[in-house]
Motif scaffolding. Structure first.
Motif, PDB file in Angstrom:
ATOM      1  N   ALA A  39       0.893  -1.179   0.076  1.00  0.00           N
ATOM      2  CA  ALA A  39      -0.012   0.096  -0.081  1.00  0.00           C
ATOM      3  C   ALA A  39       0.832   1.234   0.132  1.00  0.00           C
ATOM      4  O   ALA A  39       1.931   1.222   0.417  1.00  0.00           O
ATOM      5  N   GLU A  40       0.372   2.147  -0.459  1.00  0.00           N
ATOM      6  CA  GLU A  40       0.845   3.592  -0.379  1.00  0.00           C
ATOM      7  C   GLU A  40       0.892   4.088   0.995  1.00  0.00           C
ATOM      8  O   GLU A  40      -0.263   4.075   1.434  1.00  0.00           O
ATOM      9  N   VAL A  41       1.855   4.624   1.355  1.00  0.00           N
ATOM     10  CA  VAL A  41       1.822   5.319   2.864  1.00  0.00           C
ATOM     11  C   VAL A  41       1.430   6.707   2.512  1.00  0.00           C
ATOM     12  O   VAL A  41       2.151   7.577   2.187  1.00  0.00           O
ATOM     13  N   ALA A  42       0.049   6.952   3.159  1.00  0.00           N
ATOM     14  CA  ALA A  42      -0.440   8.554   3.124  1.00  0.00           C
ATOM     15  C   ALA A  42      -0.302   9.157   4.178  1.00  0.00           C
ATOM     16  O   ALA A  42      -0.545  10.197   4.258  1.00  0.00           O
ATOM     17  N   LEU A  43      -0.092   8.521   5.381  1.00  0.00           N
ATOM     18  CA  LEU A  43      -0.268   8.994   6.888  1.00  0.00           C
ATOM     19  C   LEU A  43       0.606   8.359   7.620  1.00  0.00           C
ATOM     20  O   LEU A  43       0.724   7.142   7.582  1.00  0.00           O
ATOM     21  N   VAL A  44       1.488   9.167   8.471  1.00  0.00           N
ATOM     22  CA  VAL A  44       2.073   8.403   9.489  1.00  0.00           C
ATOM     23  C   VAL A  44       1.093   8.657  10.946  1.00  0.00           C
ATOM     24  O   VAL A  44       1.079   9.741  11.151  1.00  0.00           O
ATOM     25  N   ALA A  45       0.710   7.490  11.576  1.00  0.00           N
ATOM     26  CA  ALA A  45       0.122   7.733  13.042  1.00  0.00           C
ATOM     27  C   ALA A  45       0.947   7.352  14.070  1.00  0.00           C
ATOM     28  O   ALA A  45       1.751   6.140  13.913  1.00  0.00           O
ATOM     29  N   GLN A  46       1.426   8.143  15.235  1.00  0.00           N
ATOM     30  CA  GLN A  46       2.418   7.954  15.999  1.00  0.00           C
ATOM     31  C   GLN A  46       1.944   7.945  17.258  1.00  0.00           C
ATOM     32  O   GLN A  46       0.929   8.731  17.673  1.00  0.00           O
TER      33      GLN A  46
END
Length: 136
Positions: A86-93
């Protein structure tokens, strides 16, 4: 590059958009992934994510030995049908979110990505991920 993280994706406007879930061991990355699966997300990778850049976009997938596997504390490792990539569109930290945050970004492999800080164990975390992806 291999990241100690999880990757889940939701189908938005005809394409899979991924969320890279980062945090220390025991922060609830896999638990959040499991809960998100119940709300329409699909697993891409749990625990380790192979990341690469192609065409100016960041992509991720599970390393071959971990494909289709999700660790569920108290139940062990379970099999689930995962997306190949999948394309990474968002980083959740993992962290304590601000009440009204700025529009933070984070760099991964030279690309700037939107960053969402959230309590991974919060019941509303999967819904927050879905809303954040929908706004991108």
């Amino acid at each position: 590059m291999i990241a100690h993280a999880g990757l889940i994706a939701a189908r938005i406007e005809g394409r899979w958009r991924g969320v890279l879930i980062e945090g220390p061991s025991g922060a609830g990355k896999s638990d959040l992934a499991l809960r998100a699966l119940q709300t329409g997300f699909r697993l891409v990778a749990d625990d380790r994510v192979q990341l690469w850049v192609s065409g100016g976009r960041l992509f991720g997938r599970a390393p071959d030995p971990l494909r289709d596997l999700l660790e569920v504390r108290g139940q062990g490792v379970i099999r689930t049908q995962a997306l190949a990539l999948a394309e990474v569109a968002l980083v959740a930290q993992a962290g304590a979110p601000e009440r009204i945050p700025d529009e933070p970004v984070v760099e991964r492999l030279g690309l700037a990505l939107p960053l969402l800080t959230l309590d991974l164990t919060e019941g509303s975390a999967p819904a927050k991920l879905g809303r954040a992806l929908g706004r991108l």
